[in-house]
Scaffold this active site. Structure first.
Site, PDB file in Angstrom:
ATOM      1  N   ASP A 142      -7.760  -4.460  -0.421  1.00 16.54           N
ATOM      2  CA  ASP A 142      -8.342  -4.974  -1.565  1.00 16.54           C
ATOM      3  C   ASP A 142      -8.180  -6.597  -1.920  1.00 16.54           C
ATOM      4  O   ASP A 142      -8.917  -7.087  -2.769  1.00 16.54           O
ATOM      5  CB  ASP A 142      -7.520  -4.203  -2.870  1.00 16.54           C
ATOM      6  CG  ASP A 142      -8.143  -2.674  -2.773  1.00 16.54           C
ATOM      7  OD1 ASP A 142      -9.453  -2.554  -2.616  1.00 16.54           O
ATOM      8  OD2 ASP A 142      -7.121  -1.937  -3.227  1.00 16.54           O
ATOM      9  N   HIS A 157       0.966  -1.161   0.059  1.00 17.43           N
ATOM     10  CA  HIS A 157      -0.072   0.046   0.039  1.00 17.43           C
ATOM     11  C   HIS A 157       0.834   1.163  -0.035  1.00 17.43           C
ATOM     12  O   HIS A 157       1.898   1.318   0.547  1.00 17.43           O
ATOM     13  CB  HIS A 157      -1.018  -0.030   1.315  1.00 17.43           C
ATOM     14  CG  HIS A 157      -2.069   0.914   1.228  1.00 17.43           C
ATOM     15  ND1 HIS A 157      -1.830   2.232   1.563  1.00 17.43           N
ATOM     16  CD2 HIS A 157      -3.075   1.082   0.828  1.00 17.43           C
ATOM     17  CE1 HIS A 157      -2.943   3.038   1.385  1.00 17.43           C
ATOM     18  NE2 HIS A 157      -3.955   2.343   1.216  1.00 17.43           N
TER      19      HIS A 157
END
Length: 455
Positions: free
Chosen positions: A392, A333
Site C-alpha cells: 500500500d 504488515h
C-alpha cells in the site's frame, strides 16, 4: 409533520441509547488473556491461528532455525511460483500478466499461449452487461462510495442468473469469470456516475473493448479521451497482479471462506468479501497512505531535508500530526517482517513511471519516508518482528501518477482480488464439508428475570 430526514439525521434519543449500549457491552481486556483468546485469530506473537489449508498461495516471512522463528525477506508464491519469477516472466516479454495470473490462480497451472487466448476470449465475452443495467442499476441513486455500488451490482446479478444458487464447480467458475470480467466495468461506471450525480461533473460512458486487457480497459473507460501510454497500462497491470491474491487468511478472503462454507450463492459470498475489503483496516489502507503523504507534503517544505522529515514522522508517531492515530500508514504488515515482496516489485516500476510523469522529487520523498520511518518505528515501538514498507505504501503513489482518483483505489484492489476470492471459494467448495463456526465464550454474569413493572 417532522421534516427530519431519517436517513441522514440521528435523533437525540439515539445518542442516549448508544451510551447505554456502550456501557452494557464492555468486556474487560484481562479476560481475553485469562481465557487465552486469540483476538483477531492471531496469537500473542502475531502468528495467525491455523484454520485451513490452501494450494493457491503461500506467504513466508519467517524461517525456523533450532526451534526459533527468524524473520526473513518476504516470499509470496502463487500456486508454487515465486512472485518475483512470475512477474519477471511477463515483464521481460513485455506482456500483460493479470489474465495469465487469473488463469493460474483459478485453474492451478500456467496457460499455454492458446489456452490464454481462449481464456481472454471468455473474459471479453463476459464484459457485456445485461440490457439497461447501466441505466437501471448504476445510474440510479449511485452511492458516494464506489465499493457500495460495486456490491449492489454483484447482488443484482443474482436476479439475472437463472442458476444463481447452483454451487456446482462449473457454474461457480462461470460466475467467477463473469465477475472478474465485470468488476472493472462496474467500478469505473460507478465512480463516473457518482461524480455526475453528486458533484455535477460531465458523464461519459465508454464501452469496454474486447481487444484490450483488463488494465487497458480500466484506463480506456476511465479517461475522457481513452488515451494512455503503454507504460501506464503495464504498471497498472502489474499492480493488479500483485493484489490478486494473498493467502486464505486476509480478512476479505477469510470472509469468502466463511460465507461460502454456509453453502450460499456466489453473489452473496463476493458481496460479503467486498464489505470486508472496504474497511480502512484492509483495502482502504492505500487511501490513508495517499492522504498521509499529502499531509507530509504540506507540512515538510524541503522534501530532501531528512531531519525535517524525521521530525514530522516523529510527530505522526506521537499522535501530534496527521490523523492523530500514531500510525505511519503503509509501513509494516501483519505477516511480513523484513520486506513485502509486492512492495519491492512495485517500487522497481515506480521509478520509471515517476520519471515519465516528472515526479522524481516525490519519488525521492517516498524513499526517504520509507527509510526514516523504518528506523523511527523500530526505535519507538515494541515490535516482535521487523518493519518495512508494504504494498500500500507505493500503490497509492502509482495510482496517483496514473491519474486514478482516490475514490477508485479500493475498487481497483477489488478488481484484482476478485480473482483470489474466486479461487479460494472454488477450493473451499471442493475440499471443505463443514460450516466455519469458531467458538466464543460467554463471560456475562447470571441475572434473575424481573417483571416489567418491577424494573
Amino acid at each position: 409533520m417532522s421534516t427530519r430526514n431519517p436517513y441522514t439525521e440521528t435523533p437525540p434519543k439515539i445518542f442516549e441509547l448508544a451510551q447505554e449500549c456502550a456501557q452494557n457491552n464492555h468486556i474487560e481486556k484481562e479476560l481475553y488473556a485469562k481465557y487465552s483468546v486469540n483476538v483477531g485469530l492471531r496469537d500473542t506473537s502475531g502468528k495467525g491461528v491455523l484454520t485451513g489449508l490452501t494450494e493457491i498461495s503461500d506467504i513466508i516471512s519467517f524461517k525456523e532455525e533450532n526451534g526459533e522463528r527468524i524473520p526473513c525477506e518476504g516470499i509470496l508464491k502463487y500456486r508454487g511460483y515465486d512472485i518475483y519469477e512470475l512477474t519477471d516472466g511477463f515483464l521481460k516479454e513485455d506482456r500483460f500478466g493479470f489474465e495469465e495470473t487469473a488463469y493460474l490462480l483459478l485453474l492451478g497451472k500456467l496457460p499455454t499461449r492458446e489456452e490464454l487466448r481462449e481464456f481472454n476470449e471468455l473474459l471479453a465475452g463476459f464484459r457485456t452487461l445485461p440490457t439497461s443495467f447501466v441505466r437501471d442499476i448504476i445510474l440510479k441513486a449511485p452511492a458516494k462510495d464506489t465499493m457500495n455500488t460495486l456490491a449492489r451490482c454483484v447482488l443484482t446479478m443474482y436476479a439475472y442468473d437463472d442458476m444463481a444458487d447452483n454451487i456446482a464447480i462449473p457454474n461457480v467458475l462461470r460466475q467467477s469469470l463473469q465477475l472478474i470480467a465485470l468488476f472493472p466495468v462496474w467500478s469505473v461506471y460507478g465512480y463516473l456516475s457518482s461524480k455526475y450525480y453528486h458533484e455535477g461533473q460531465s458523464l461519459y460512458i465508454h464501452p469496454p473493448r474486447e481487444d484490450l486487457s483488463t488494465a487497458e480497459n480500466i484506463l480506456h473507460m476511465l479517461r475522457p479521451n481513452s488515451e494512455y501510454t503503454d507504460l501506464e497500462a503495464k504498471i497498472l497491470d502489474l499492480a493488479l497482479v500483485l493484489h490478486a491474491e494473498h493467502g486464505g487468511g486476509n480478512n476479505s478472503t477469510f470472509t469468502t471462506h466463511v460465507v461460502s462454507s454456509s453453502g450460499t450463492d456466489t453473489y452473496s459470498a463476493i458481496a460479503a468479501a467486498l464489505g470486508s475489503l472496504k474497511g480502512p483496516k484492509h483495502g482502504g489502507a492505500n487511501i490513508k497512505v495517499v492522504r498521509m503523504f499529502n499531509d507530509i507534503k504540506e507540512n515538510v517544505k524541503d522534501w530532501e531535508d531528512e531531519d525535517a522529515i524525521a521530525e514530522y514522522l516523529t510527530a505522526i508517531l506521537e499522535k501530534r500530526a496527521f490523523d492523530r492515530s500514531g500510525l505511519i500508514y503503509g509501513m509494516g504488515h501483519a505477516v511480513y517482517s523484513i520486506s513485502d515482496p509486492r512492495a519491492c516489485i512495485l517500487e522497481r516500476c515506480v521509478k520509471d513511471l515517476s520519471a515519465e510523469k516528472g515526479r522524481d522529487k516525490e519519488y525521492a520523498l517516498y524513499k526517504n519516508v520509507a527509510k526514516i520511518g523504518t528506523r523511527l518505528i523500530s526505535e519507538k515501538r515494541k515490535i516482535y518482528k521487523g518493519v518495512s514498507p508494504n504494498v500500500d505504501f507505493f500503490s497509492g503513489f502509482v495510482y496517483s501518477m496514473l491519474n486514478i482518483p482516490a475514490e477508485l483505489l479500493t475498487p481497483i484492489f477489488a478488481i484484482a482480488r476478485i480473482v483470489g476470492w474466486s479461487a479460494h471459494r472454488i477450493e473451499g467448495l471442493i475440499n471443505a464439508d463443514k460450516i466455519i463456526r469458531p467458538g466464543y465464550m460467554g463471560v456475562g454474569e447470571p441475572r434473575e428475570y424481573t417483571k416489567i413493572d418491577e424494573r
